[in-house]
Design an enzyme around this catalytic site. Structure first.
Site, PDB file in Angstrom:
ATOM      1  CE1 TYR A   7      -1.091   3.950   9.266  1.00  0.00           C
ATOM      2  CE2 TYR A   7       0.074   2.930   7.458  1.00  0.00           C
ATOM      3  CZ  TYR A   7      -1.017   2.988   8.285  1.00  0.00           C
ATOM      4  OH  TYR A   7      -2.039   2.080   8.137  1.00  0.00           O
ATOM      5  CE  LYS A  48       4.635   3.406  13.480  1.00  0.00           C
ATOM      6  NZ  LYS A  48       4.333   2.758  12.201  1.00  0.00           N
ATOM      7  CE1 TYR A  98      -4.895   4.067   8.648  1.00  0.00           C
ATOM      8  CE2 TYR A  98      -5.482   3.982  10.975  1.00  0.00           C
ATOM      9  CZ  TYR A  98      -4.734   3.524   9.912  1.00  0.00           C
ATOM     10  OH  TYR A  98      -3.825   2.518  10.109  1.00  0.00           O
ATOM     11  CG  HIS A 139      -2.082  -0.916   1.120  1.00  0.00           C
ATOM     12  ND1 HIS A 139      -3.206  -0.828   1.895  1.00  0.00           N
ATOM     13  CD2 HIS A 139      -2.310  -1.967   0.283  1.00  0.00           C
ATOM     14  CE1 HIS A 139      -4.068  -1.774   1.558  1.00  0.00           C
ATOM     15  NE2 HIS A 139      -3.546  -2.478   0.585  1.00  0.00           N
ATOM     16  N   PRO A 159      -4.135   0.564  19.074  1.00  0.00           N
ATOM     17  CG  PRO A 159      -6.174  -0.454  18.509  1.00  0.00           C
ATOM     18  CD  PRO A 159      -5.427   0.151  19.663  1.00  0.00           C
TER      19      PRO A 159
HETATM   20  C1  DHB Z   1      -5.181  -2.741  10.828  1.00  0.00           C
HETATM   21  C2  DHB Z   1      -5.137  -2.491  12.180  1.00  0.00           C
HETATM   22  C3  DHB Z   1      -4.686  -1.273  12.644  1.00  0.00           C
HETATM   23  O1  DHB Z   1      -4.619  -1.024  13.952  1.00  0.00           O
HETATM   24  C4  DHB Z   1      -4.297  -0.296  11.758  1.00  0.00           C
HETATM   25  O2  DHB Z   1      -3.898   0.905  12.236  1.00  0.00           O
HETATM   26  C5  DHB Z   1      -4.330  -0.547  10.421  1.00  0.00           C
HETATM   27  C6  DHB Z   1      -4.776  -1.776   9.957  1.00  0.00           C
HETATM   28  C7  DHB Z   1      -5.681  -4.040  10.304  1.00  0.00           C
HETATM   29  O3  DHB Z   1      -5.948  -4.935  11.107  1.00  0.00           O
HETATM   30  O4  DHB Z   1      -5.820  -4.188   9.083  1.00  0.00           O
END
Ligand code: DHB
Length: 398
Positions: A392, A304, A208, A79, A300
């Site tokens: 990121y 990270k 997001y 990505h 989450p």
């Molecule tokens: C996923 C989980 C995340 O916490 C994140 O920031 C991006 C992707 C996932 O499970 O695809």
């Protein structure tokens, strides 16, 4: 201890057979440093534990360049950006243009499968389904691990170094006396409701989304399976929601003038993920070293957790390798400070993404509008976008 305990002498005893423990074992074995991994769960349980799905470029390189497996490149998806969505409008951040890096969508449980297979292929000593594990004599030159294996046999590992890679609820951190560590912790008033659904992708990259109804994350897994999350109450009962209610809630959070519509399908997994930020300092006690979630947890948002664990492992591996090849403990002595530098940067990034994207129930109109100002500031500025993109996709490994 049972008198029949069998002694295992090795260089490094690793508690925890998740991605961090297995990666460390893999790297050490490649350099001829003896090690054993013990893990209380069985292979199937870990394989079926769904976690985040985004790997930094540096994490991918650790898998491919060290001979674990190239499956991440063939089955994972590169990505080159994400969408930040607020006020119902998407703003794409082009990571390649901004910082010349990408991330890979490749779920953590697949990373585990690849690492476990590589350990098996290379004759690694990994014991799943162990019970009664304890760590002791950590401040001595022969730290030990005791455990009972899946067949009921007692063992005592005598090592030079014990590594705690046993997650946030593990035994290793707890073995550090409270007065010898500082626990840096914050809780959040929300959690994520996570789903897996059998549906086509709703978008080519992650979205997001901040909305007045709360945060949502639209992620993917494959052409037929998708992963999505929405902000919920930490005490939410995942079983209490019908598929339709879940889809309506997700849709509400991504609605906008562009008419973006989620592609729905049957939901076959629902879970509530807790949110916390935690750092144990230092990441060392005597000859015990903590890596990954055993030493720190991030919320989450931004994915990270696993990436940070692998970055710890890289630093720790180099320190242990240097200790055995040169006899100097210098890098081992620097492990905690070196690893913590990245940990705190990632803590800040995860906290920032979380607070910028989520809504709080008691939020004033000032705070709501301030957050929208923050999002607009990031989205409209190349510098703002670059900071997000750099964090990121992952700061370079040392
Ligand atoms: C996923 C989980 C995340 O916490 C994140 O920031 C991006 C992707 C996932 O499970 O695809």
């Amino acid at each position: 201890m049972n008198a029949a305990a069998q002694i295992i002498k090795t260089h490094v005893g690793i508690v925890g057979g998740g991605p961090a423990g297995l990666m460390l074992s893999h790297l050490l074995s490649k350099e001829g440093v003896g090690n054993i991994v013990i893990e209380k769960r069985d292979h199937e349980t870990i394989r079926n534990t769904h976690r985040a799905g985004i790997l930094e470029a540096g994490s991918v390189r650790m898998l491919t360049d060290t001979g674990v497996d190239g499956r991440v490149l063939t089955e994972g998806h590169r990505h080159d950006g994400i969408d930040l969505r607020f006020n119902g409008v998407s703003h794409r951040l082009d990571f390649q243009d901004l910082v010349g890096e990408s991330v890979w969508l490749y779920p953590q449980n697949e990373v585990f499968v690849d690492l476990a297979a590589a350990r098996k292929r290379d004759g690694g000593d990994v014991r799943f389904s162990v019970t009664d594990s304890e760590v002791l004599d950590l401040e001595t030159g022969v730290p030990k691990i005791r455990f009972t294996d899946a067949d009921g046999q007692y063992f005592e590992v005598h090592a030079d170094i014990v590594v705690g890679a046993d997650g946030s609820q593990g035994i290793c951190k707890k073995a550090i006396p409270a007065e010898k560590r500082s626990d840096n912790f914050i809780a959040y008033p929300f959690a994520w409701f996570g789903i897996l659904t059998e549906a086509p992708p709703s978008a080519p990259e992650l979205i997001y989304a901040n909305s007045e109804h709360g945060f949502a994350l639209i992620s993917q897994r494959s052409a037929h399976v998708q992963r999505m999350y929405f902000q919920c109450d930490p005490n939410e009962d995942a079983g209490g929601w019908t598929d339709e209610q879940i889809w309506d809630e997700l849709q509400k959070r991504v609605d906008g003038p562009d008419g973006f519509t989620l592609k729905r399908g049957p939901i076959f997994e629902k879970m509530v993920l807790p949110f916390r930020s935690y750092v144990c300092e230092p990441l060392r006690h005597g000859n015990l070293f903590l890596a990954g979630d055993a030493g720190h947890t991030v919320p989450p948002t931004g994915a990270k957790g696993l990436n940070l664990a692998l970055a710890d492992v890289k630093v720790l591996f180099e320190a242990i390798d240097s200790f055995y090849s040169t006899g100097s403990p210098e890098l081992l002595d620097g492990y905690s400070d070196t690893a913590l530098e990245r940990v705190w940067k990632a803590q800040n990034f995860s906290y920032w993404m979380t607070s910028m994207l989520h809504t709080r129930e008691d939020q004033s109109s000032f705070e709501r509008k301030r957050i929208l100002g923050e999002l607009a500031g990031v989205a409209a500025s190349r510098y703002g976008q670059q900071y997000l993109a750099e964090a990121y996709t992952g700061w370079p490994h040392r």
